[in-house]
Each structure stands twice: as C-alpha cells, then as structure tokens.
Scaffold this motif. Structure first.
Motif, short mmCIF file in Angstrom:
data_model
loop_
_atom_site.label_atom_id
_atom_site.label_comp_id
_atom_site.label_asym_id
_atom_site.label_seq_id
_atom_site.Cartn_x
_atom_site.Cartn_y
_atom_site.Cartn_z
N ALA A 185 0.82 -1.22 0.00
CA ALA A 185 0.00 0.00 0.00
C ALA A 185 0.85 1.26 0.00
O ALA A 185 0.50 2.25 0.64
CB ALA A 185 -0.97 0.00 1.17
N THR A 186 1.95 1.22 -0.72
CA THR A 186 2.79 2.41 -0.90
C THR A 186 2.96 2.67 -2.39
O THR A 186 2.72 1.79 -3.22
CB THR A 186 4.18 2.23 -0.28
N GLU A 187 3.39 3.88 -2.71
CA GLU A 187 3.68 4.22 -4.10
C GLU A 187 4.76 3.29 -4.67
O GLU A 187 4.68 2.85 -5.82
CB GLU A 187 4.15 5.67 -4.21
N ALA A 188 5.76 3.00 -3.82
CA ALA A 188 6.86 2.14 -4.26
C ALA A 188 6.36 0.74 -4.59
O ALA A 188 6.76 0.13 -5.59
CB ALA A 188 7.93 2.07 -3.18
N ASP A 189 5.48 0.20 -3.76
CA ASP A 189 4.92 -1.12 -3.97
C ASP A 189 4.16 -1.17 -5.30
O ASP A 189 4.30 -2.12 -6.08
CB ASP A 189 3.98 -1.48 -2.82
N ALA A 190 3.37 -0.13 -5.57
CA ALA A 190 2.61 -0.08 -6.82
C ALA A 190 3.52 -0.02 -8.03
O ALA A 190 3.28 -0.68 -9.05
CB ALA A 190 1.67 1.13 -6.80
N MET A 191 4.60 0.77 -7.94
CA MET A 191 5.51 0.89 -9.07
C MET A 191 6.25 -0.43 -9.33
O MET A 191 6.45 -0.82 -10.48
CB MET A 191 6.51 2.02 -8.82
N ILE A 192 6.64 -1.12 -8.28
CA ILE A 192 7.30 -2.41 -8.44
C ILE A 192 6.35 -3.39 -9.12
O ILE A 192 6.72 -4.14 -10.03
CB ILE A 192 7.77 -2.96 -7.07
N GLU A 193 5.10 -3.39 -8.68
CA GLU A 193 4.08 -4.27 -9.27
C GLU A 193 3.85 -3.95 -10.75
O GLU A 193 3.84 -4.84 -11.60
CB GLU A 193 2.77 -4.11 -8.51
N TYR A 194 3.68 -2.66 -11.06
CA TYR A 194 3.43 -2.26 -12.44
C TYR A 194 4.60 -2.65 -13.35
O TYR A 194 4.39 -2.98 -14.52
CB TYR A 194 3.20 -0.75 -12.53
N ALA A 195 5.80 -2.60 -12.83
CA ALA A 195 6.97 -2.90 -13.65
C ALA A 195 7.25 -4.39 -13.73
O ALA A 195 8.18 -4.80 -14.44
CB ALA A 195 8.20 -2.17 -13.09
N GLY A 196 6.47 -5.20 -13.03
CA GLY A 196 6.62 -6.65 -13.14
C GLY A 196 7.51 -7.29 -12.10
O GLY A 196 7.87 -8.45 -12.22
N GLY A 197 7.87 -6.53 -11.06
CA GLY A 197 8.70 -7.08 -9.99
C GLY A 197 7.87 -7.61 -8.84
O GLY A 197 6.65 -7.44 -8.78
N MET A 198 8.54 -8.26 -7.89
CA MET A 198 7.90 -8.75 -6.68
C MET A 198 8.50 -7.99 -5.49
O MET A 198 9.71 -8.06 -5.26
CB MET A 198 8.14 -10.25 -6.51
N ASN A 199 7.68 -7.26 -4.78
CA ASN A 199 8.14 -6.49 -3.64
C ASN A 199 8.38 -7.43 -2.45
O ASN A 199 7.44 -7.97 -1.87
CB ASN A 199 7.12 -5.42 -3.27
N VAL A 200 9.63 -7.61 -2.07
CA VAL A 200 9.94 -8.56 -1.00
C VAL A 200 9.60 -8.00 0.38
O VAL A 200 9.66 -8.72 1.38
CB VAL A 200 11.42 -8.98 -1.04
N ALA A 201 9.20 -6.73 0.44
CA ALA A 201 8.79 -6.13 1.72
C ALA A 201 7.27 -6.04 1.83
O ALA A 201 6.74 -5.32 2.68
CB ALA A 201 9.40 -4.75 1.89
N SER A 202 6.54 -6.78 0.98
CA SER A 202 5.08 -6.67 0.96
C SER A 202 4.41 -7.26 2.19
O SER A 202 3.21 -7.08 2.38
CB SER A 202 4.52 -7.34 -0.30
N SER A 203 5.16 -7.96 3.03
CA SER A 203 4.58 -8.44 4.29
C SER A 203 4.38 -7.29 5.27
O SER A 203 3.62 -7.41 6.24
CB SER A 203 5.49 -9.50 4.92
N LEU A 204 5.05 -6.17 5.00
CA LEU A 204 4.89 -4.96 5.81
C LEU A 204 3.84 -4.07 5.15
O LEU A 204 3.58 -4.18 3.96
CB LEU A 204 6.21 -4.20 5.91
N LYS A 205 3.25 -3.16 5.90
CA LYS A 205 2.29 -2.21 5.33
C LYS A 205 2.81 -0.81 5.54
O LYS A 205 3.16 -0.43 6.66
CB LYS A 205 0.91 -2.37 5.96
N GLY A 206 2.86 -0.05 4.46
CA GLY A 206 3.35 1.32 4.54
C GLY A 206 4.87 1.37 4.51
O GLY A 206 5.54 0.38 4.18
N TYR A 207 5.41 2.51 4.86
CA TYR A 207 6.87 2.68 4.93
C TYR A 207 7.30 2.38 6.36
O TYR A 207 6.86 3.04 7.30
CB TYR A 207 7.26 4.09 4.52
N LYS A 208 8.14 1.36 6.51
CA LYS A 208 8.54 0.91 7.83
C LYS A 208 10.05 1.06 8.02
O LYS A 208 10.81 1.06 7.06
CB LYS A 208 8.16 -0.57 8.03
#
Length: 281
Positions: A185-208
């Motif tokens: 649920a961050t801008e960075a997470d969305a950009m990684i998803e749109y570009a076809g990557g897997m966000n390895v920090a997706s178990s966290l929510k927000g900027y931690k």
C-alpha cells in the motif's frame, strides 16, 4: 473508478470562468505537472518542494514540504484556489484552508493507480474549464500505457512483465532521518508491481523502519531507491554486513528522481517502461 477530488461542482467551474485573476497554490509534484500539461501554469503563484518538474516550476515561490505546510505562508500568496495531494498536512492547516471562504480548496488522490491519475486529470481539467485539454492528455497517456498493459493484466491493477519476476526492495532515506523500506500500500509497492517485480517487503504495510535482517533474509535481486536518497542508502548498503545480498553482489541498483518514481503524475507510463527495462535486462 474512484473520485480523486474531494469536492468539485459545476458552481466551482463557473467560478473559474467568471472570476479573475485566478491564483493557484499547487501542493504536490504530480498536480503541478498536470497543471503545466493542461496549460494552466499561468495561474500558479506557489508550489511545494516536490514540484520540481518541469524545470520552470522551480522558479515559482515555494510553500515548503507538503506534510509540514504553514497556513500563513499559503495565505500570504492570496490564492483563489489551493489544489493539493492527499498527503498534504498537517491536518489543522488543511482544515484552515478548507474553511476559508475566499479559497476554493481541492484535494486529489491517485490511489497509486494509473486509473487514479486519469481521474485526477479529468477533475482538475473540469475545475479550471479545460476539459478538452484534459481529454487530449488522457488519450495521450492511454496510448503510452497500452503497450505496457497489453498481456499483463495491468488494466485490472496487477500483472507482471514476461519472464520470472525479480525480487525488489525499495529503500528510502532522507538526511537526518531513519532509513525505511516500502511495504504494501505504498507508491513504491505499486511501481514495483506495475513494472513486473515482486516487492519482498510486501509483508509490511506502509513505509517501515529499515531492518538489516529484512534485506538479508529476503535477498532481493534489485534495490530500488530515489536519487535524493541514493548516497545515504548506498552508504549503509556498502558494508560487509550485506555482502551476501544478491542485489549488492551483482550491483543491481536503480535510482530515480523521487517525484518521477513515486508521484504518479503524467510521467507514469514512461517511468514504468524505464523500470521494466531495468528489471528484465
């Protein structure tokens, strides 16, 4: 499609047509870019620190950081309109601006989606009675987005490029503040998803807060950061502690200007294309 503007009406649009001069304080780099794309820059009398594109925006008076605004500073510019992003604050300043009967206050939120960007353009163009220019900009962005979304399911909010999705972590740092990673649920997470990557920090929510263990255990293939954070992030990562991490071992670092990467403005299709190319080299 979610409404990006908190309060818009035909009366507001008629106000724009009837009253002059229009004086706009724009808070949010993406909104400032849209104002320029719509030919509305002549109305701008002030912007925030994230409004650094196009370069002409840097010549405008600056009201400071979007999250630490001063009502006095904004009001001193005698705006007829204040348009701002959803993260503008602090809340008491937003409340003061909303209650000021001499100002038409509008707040936008792209919801970190391409569709949200299009809705923001539509609402902003309507507010300033330039809907035809808004339609033109929307069509241009749809054309730019089409080859990115084709075959990847991105129109419904997800999808990955062809090939195995690389493991990516976004790390952010500012001078004098702690280092954080971008979770769900961050801008960075969305950009990684749109570009076809897997966000390895997706178990966290927000900027931690940054954790050495997160980087080591998830072993990302790529480390993504903003250009503004690059030297601080690299200073931490280039230690022996992280020598086993794949991204560091293979020198796979990507740094993009913060507003371009996280702003969800008109450069979104170009940025996704840039990231996808870097992810799948």
């Amino acid at each position: 499609m979610p409404m990006a503007l908190c309060a818009t009406s035909a009366w507001w649009s008629s106000f724009v047509r009837a009253e002059t001069p229009i004086r706009v304080v724009c808070i949010g780099g993406a909104l400032t870019e849209i104002m320029y794309e719509l030919g509305l820059e002549k109305y701008l009398v002030g912007v925030d620190t994230s409004s650094n594109f196009p370069s002409m925006a840097n010549l405008l008076p600056n009201v400071g950081y979007a999250r630490t605004l001063s009502a006095e500073g904004i009001l001193s510019m005698r705006p007829t309109h204040v348009v701002c992003s959803a993260n503008a604050g602090p809340q008491h300043v937003v409340t003061i601006l909303k209650r000021n009967k001499k100002i038409h206050f509008s707040q936008f939120d792209s919801h970190h989606r391409f569709e949200g960007l299009l809705q923001t353009i539509k609402e902003l163009a309507y507010l300033f009675d330039v809907s035809k220019k808004g339609d033109w900009l929307t069509e241009r962005l749809l054309d730019e987005w089409a080859p990115l979304s084709a075959g990847h399911g991105m129109a419904s909010g997800g999808g990955k490029a062809s090939g195995v999705a690389p493991k990516v972590i976004f790390i952010l740092s500012h001078r004098g503040s702690e280092i954080v990673v971008g979770g769900k649920a961050t801008e960075a997470d969305a950009m990684i998803e749109y570009a076809g990557g897997m966000n390895v920090a997706s178990s966290l929510k927000g900027y931690k807060s940054f954790s050495k263990e997160i980087v080591i255990q998830t072993n990302p293939d790529i480390i993504l950061m903003t250009q503004q954070s690059e030297k601080y992030v690299m200073a931490v990562l280039k230690t022996h502690y992280f020598s086993s991490v794949s991204a560091i071992r293979n020198q796979r670092f990507i740094a993009i200007e913060a507003n371009q990467l996280l702003g969800f403005g008109p450069r979104l299709p170009m940025t996704v294309a840039q990231l996808r190319k870097a992810f799948f080299v």
